[in-house]
Design a protein around this motif. Sequence first.
Motif, PDB file in Angstrom:
ATOM      1  N   THR A   7       0.410  -1.263  -0.041  1.00 48.26           N
ATOM      2  CA  THR A   7      -0.100  -0.073  -0.204  1.00 48.26           C
ATOM      3  C   THR A   7       0.860   1.299  -0.182  1.00 48.26           C
ATOM      4  OG1 THR A   7      -1.608   1.062   1.069  1.00 48.26           O
ATOM      5  CG2 THR A   7      -0.055  -0.250   2.526  1.00 48.26           C
ATOM      6  N   GLU A   8       0.409   2.125  -0.853  1.00 47.22           N
ATOM      7  CA  GLU A   8       0.977   3.375  -0.935  1.00 47.22           C
ATOM      8  C   GLU A   8       0.132   4.255  -0.791  1.00 47.22           C
ATOM      9  OE1 GLU A   8       4.831   2.937  -3.236  1.00 47.22           O
ATOM     10  OE2 GLU A   8       4.261   5.312  -4.362  1.00 47.22           O
ATOM     11  N   ALA A   9       1.092   5.757   0.036  1.00 48.04           N
ATOM     12  CA  ALA A   9      -0.131   6.381  -0.219  1.00 48.04           C
ATOM     13  C   ALA A   9      -0.094   7.386  -1.483  1.00 48.04           C
ATOM     14  CB  ALA A   9       0.509   7.395   1.047  1.00 48.04           C
ATOM     15  N   ALA A  10      -1.149   8.686  -1.991  1.00 48.95           N
ATOM     16  CA  ALA A  10      -0.282   8.866  -2.922  1.00 48.95           C
ATOM     17  C   ALA A  10       0.333  10.387  -2.055  1.00 48.95           C
ATOM     18  CB  ALA A  10      -1.830  10.215  -3.337  1.00 48.95           C
ATOM     19  N   PRO A  11       1.601  11.041  -2.590  1.00 45.71           N
ATOM     20  CA  PRO A  11       2.269  11.707  -2.039  1.00 45.71           C
ATOM     21  C   PRO A  11       1.890  13.334  -1.194  1.00 45.71           C
ATOM     22  CG  PRO A  11       3.217  11.723  -4.770  1.00 45.71           C
ATOM     23  CD  PRO A  11       1.857  10.650  -4.267  1.00 45.71           C
ATOM     24  N   GLY A  12       2.792  13.351  -0.351  1.00 47.94           N
ATOM     25  CA  GLY A  12       2.381  14.800   0.327  1.00 47.94           C
ATOM     26  C   GLY A  12       0.727  14.407   1.393  1.00 47.94           C
ATOM     27  N   TRP A  13       0.340  13.455   1.396  1.00 48.54           N
ATOM     28  CA  TRP A  13      -0.899  12.875   2.209  1.00 48.54           C
ATOM     29  C   TRP A  13      -0.560  11.979   2.818  1.00 48.54           C
ATOM     30  CZ3 TRP A  13      -4.308  16.938   2.205  1.00 48.54           C
ATOM     31  CH2 TRP A  13      -5.548  16.884   2.666  1.00 48.54           C
ATOM     32  N   PRO A  14      -1.435  11.258   3.969  1.00 49.42           N
ATOM     33  CA  PRO A  14      -1.768  10.510   4.784  1.00 49.42           C
ATOM     34  C   PRO A  14      -2.367   8.949   4.066  1.00 49.42           C
ATOM     35  CG  PRO A  14      -3.010  11.909   5.966  1.00 49.42           C
ATOM     36  CD  PRO A  14      -2.204  12.704   4.704  1.00 49.42           C
ATOM     37  N   ASN A  15      -2.116   8.117   4.078  1.00 49.96           N
ATOM     38  CA  ASN A  15      -2.539   6.772   2.732  1.00 49.96           C
ATOM     39  C   ASN A  15      -4.402   6.509   3.980  1.00 49.96           C
ATOM     40  OD1 ASN A  15      -3.271   4.823   1.404  1.00 49.96           O
ATOM     41  ND2 ASN A  15      -1.329   3.431   2.449  1.00 49.96           N
ATOM     42  N   GLU A  16      -5.230   7.306   3.365  1.00 45.93           N
ATOM     43  CA  GLU A  16      -6.425   6.844   3.632  1.00 45.93           C
ATOM     44  C   GLU A  16      -6.823   5.320   3.925  1.00 45.93           C
ATOM     45  OE1 GLU A  16      -7.425  11.478   3.510  1.00 45.93           O
ATOM     46  OE2 GLU A  16      -8.442  10.776   1.669  1.00 45.93           O
ATOM     47  N   ARG A 258      -9.089  12.867 -14.853  1.00 45.60           N
ATOM     48  CA  ARG A 258      -9.159  11.773 -13.183  1.00 45.60           C
ATOM     49  C   ARG A 258      -9.581  12.835 -12.371  1.00 45.60           C
ATOM     50  NH1 ARG A 258      -3.847  10.811 -15.606  1.00 45.60           N
ATOM     51  NH2 ARG A 258      -1.833  10.753 -13.615  1.00 45.60           N
ATOM     52  N   GLY A 259      -9.743  13.082 -10.944  1.00 50.33           N
ATOM     53  CA  GLY A 259     -10.284  13.536 -10.027  1.00 50.33           C
ATOM     54  C   GLY A 259      -9.048  14.086  -9.658  1.00 50.33           C
ATOM     55  N   LYS A 260      -7.643  12.783  -9.447  1.00 51.37           N
ATOM     56  CA  LYS A 260      -6.425  12.764  -9.226  1.00 51.37           C
ATOM     57  C   LYS A 260      -5.643  12.648  -9.451  1.00 51.37           C
ATOM     58  CE  LYS A 260      -8.799  11.179  -4.903  1.00 51.37           C
ATOM     59  NZ  LYS A 260      -8.747  10.105  -3.472  1.00 51.37           N
ATOM     60  N   ALA A 261      -4.557  13.249  -9.358  1.00 49.94           N
ATOM     61  CA  ALA A 261      -3.000  12.976 -10.883  1.00 49.94           C
ATOM     62  C   ALA A 261      -2.674  11.381 -10.325  1.00 49.94           C
ATOM     63  CB  ALA A 261      -2.674  13.899 -10.299  1.00 49.94           C
ATOM     64  N   PHE A 262      -2.445  11.723  -8.040  1.00 56.49           N
ATOM     65  CA  PHE A 262      -2.244  10.236  -8.013  1.00 56.49           C
ATOM     66  C   PHE A 262      -2.805   9.876  -6.882  1.00 56.49           C
ATOM     67  CE2 PHE A 262       2.069  12.825  -9.619  1.00 56.49           C
ATOM     68  CZ  PHE A 262       2.416  11.451 -10.180  1.00 56.49           C
ATOM     69  N   ASP A 263      -3.098   8.739  -6.442  1.00 51.26           N
ATOM     70  CA  ASP A 263      -4.188   8.557  -5.987  1.00 51.26           C
ATOM     71  C   ASP A 263      -2.929   7.164  -4.654  1.00 51.26           C
ATOM     72  OD1 ASP A 263      -6.570   8.156  -3.716  1.00 51.26           O
ATOM     73  OD2 ASP A 263      -7.838   7.623  -5.816  1.00 51.26           O
ATOM     74  N   ASP A 264      -3.455   7.382  -3.104  1.00 46.02           N
ATOM     75  CA  ASP A 264      -3.436   5.986  -3.109  1.00 46.02           C
ATOM     76  C   ASP A 264      -3.788   4.540  -2.972  1.00 46.02           C
ATOM     77  OD1 ASP A 264      -3.344   7.778  -0.735  1.00 46.02           O
ATOM     78  OD2 ASP A 264      -4.871   7.637   0.237  1.00 46.02           O
ATOM     79  N   ALA A 265      -2.960   4.300  -3.249  1.00 42.94           N
ATOM     80  CA  ALA A 265      -3.137   2.433  -3.901  1.00 42.94           C
ATOM     81  C   ALA A 265      -2.377   1.389  -3.283  1.00 42.94           C
ATOM     82  CB  ALA A 265      -2.125   2.896  -4.878  1.00 42.94           C
ATOM     83  N   THR A 266      -2.732   0.612  -3.350  1.00 43.66           N
ATOM     84  CA  THR A 266      -3.288  -0.920  -2.719  1.00 43.66           C
ATOM     85  C   THR A 266      -4.082  -1.950  -3.354  1.00 43.66           C
ATOM     86  OG1 THR A 266      -3.887   0.515  -0.141  1.00 43.66           O
ATOM     87  CG2 THR A 266      -3.928  -1.395  -0.287  1.00 43.66           C
ATOM     88  N   ALA A 267      -2.754  -2.784  -3.144  1.00 43.28           N
ATOM     89  CA  ALA A 267      -3.145  -4.132  -3.810  1.00 43.28           C
ATOM     90  C   ALA A 267      -2.852  -5.394  -2.687  1.00 43.28           C
ATOM     91  CB  ALA A 267      -2.698  -4.307  -5.227  1.00 43.28           C
ATOM     92  N   LEU A 268      -3.926  -6.701  -2.555  1.00 36.03           N
ATOM     93  CA  LEU A 268      -3.006  -7.505  -2.008  1.00 36.03           C
ATOM     94  C   LEU A 268      -3.560  -8.787  -3.103  1.00 36.03           C
ATOM     95  CD1 LEU A 268      -5.025  -7.860   2.288  1.00 36.03           C
ATOM     96  CD2 LEU A 268      -5.124  -9.842  -0.495  1.00 36.03           C
ATOM     97  N   TYR A 269      -2.941  -9.894  -2.444  1.00 36.64           N
ATOM     98  CA  TYR A 269      -3.050 -11.020  -3.973  1.00 36.64           C
ATOM     99  C   TYR A 269      -2.981 -12.175  -2.305  1.00 36.64           C
ATOM    100  CZ  TYR A 269      -1.761 -14.389  -7.306  1.00 36.64           C
ATOM    101  OH  TYR A 269      -1.948 -15.700  -7.726  1.00 36.64           O
ATOM    102  N   PHE A 270      -3.752 -12.608  -2.612  1.00 38.45           N
ATOM    103  CA  PHE A 270      -4.053 -13.697  -1.638  1.00 38.45           C
ATOM    104  C   PHE A 270      -3.765 -15.478  -3.093  1.00 38.45           C
ATOM    105  CE2 PHE A 270      -7.518 -15.906  -0.515  1.00 38.45           C
ATOM    106  CZ  PHE A 270      -8.719 -15.143  -0.653  1.00 38.45           C
ATOM    107  N   ARG A 271      -3.369 -16.570  -1.813  1.00 40.83           N
ATOM    108  CA  ARG A 271      -3.377 -17.742  -2.841  1.00 40.83           C
ATOM    109  C   ARG A 271      -4.134 -18.614  -2.119  1.00 40.83           C
ATOM    110  NH1 ARG A 271       1.314 -18.397  -6.845  1.00 40.83           N
ATOM    111  NH2 ARG A 271       3.001 -19.220  -4.865  1.00 40.83           N
TER     112      ARG A 271
END
Length: 272
Positions: A7-16, A258-271
């Motif tokens: 998970t990675e926050a958009a630059p300069g903002w807490p990760n929501e 898009r509304g936000k040029a950069f957005d908080d991004a999260t990816a989860l994978y489970f096998r």
Amino acid sequence: MRVTFATEAAPGWPNEDFVAAAPDAVVLLDGAGTPPGSDSGCSHGVAWYSRTLGSTLLTAMSQSAGTLAELLSVGIKSVSSLHDGTCDLAHPGSPSATVIMLRRVNDTLEWLVLADSVLLLDVVEAAEPVVVCDDREAQVGALHRAEMDALDSGSVEHVSAHRRYVETLRSYRNRDGGFWVAATDPLAADQALTGSMPADQIRAAALLSDGASRLVDRFHLGTWRHVLDTLDESGPDDVLRQVRAAEQSDPQGTRWPRGKAFDDATALYFRL
Ligand SMILES: [Zn+2]
């Protein structure tokens, strides 16, 4: 099951965004941002909301036999009770979040999806994954985003058009004919998409916040199969790297409005 996530926050903002895993359960939430200059009636903020609701849900999924929708309903009520004495929970901009819950109970995999985070199920002997996404907000949003999308991301005009867009969408929130998210109304849980399958029918699953799923559903830089293969072969970091590279290649939103040029991004994978 084996779980990996990034998970990675958009630059300069807490990760929501919030993501967490227990041995037989995972959750992913994407808090809906309060744009600068906009009020929410809550002194805690969106990141607090998604983290608090997410931890509450993960605990309940590990300890309670209720359905996922029941656990979500109770979880929404429980988080409301933590700040109804200090915050204005009737405010139309009070913090909200998308929710994906997924758990294994004996030989069955159960899921719940509320609002626009994406769940991919890699089903045995199926070439294409099953995509579970509640796109009601996108349908409502499409009616109101033309002005914002016509402006350069990062410009003063775009920032204020984005704020107006978010405030307009609030009037559709948690109403029939609009869209449903986790906020203060426990009835939103009844509006979630839910399902289950025998666990041995599923090879793997992926949970994506819209900051990660935009690689496919906004940028069209690959298929859902591509995302699952990337998660399997090189991990969730690589999916987020591809998202950031695309965002950096189009900082003003010319190619992909898009509304936000950069957005908080999260990816989860489970096998399984
Ligand atoms: Zn609050």
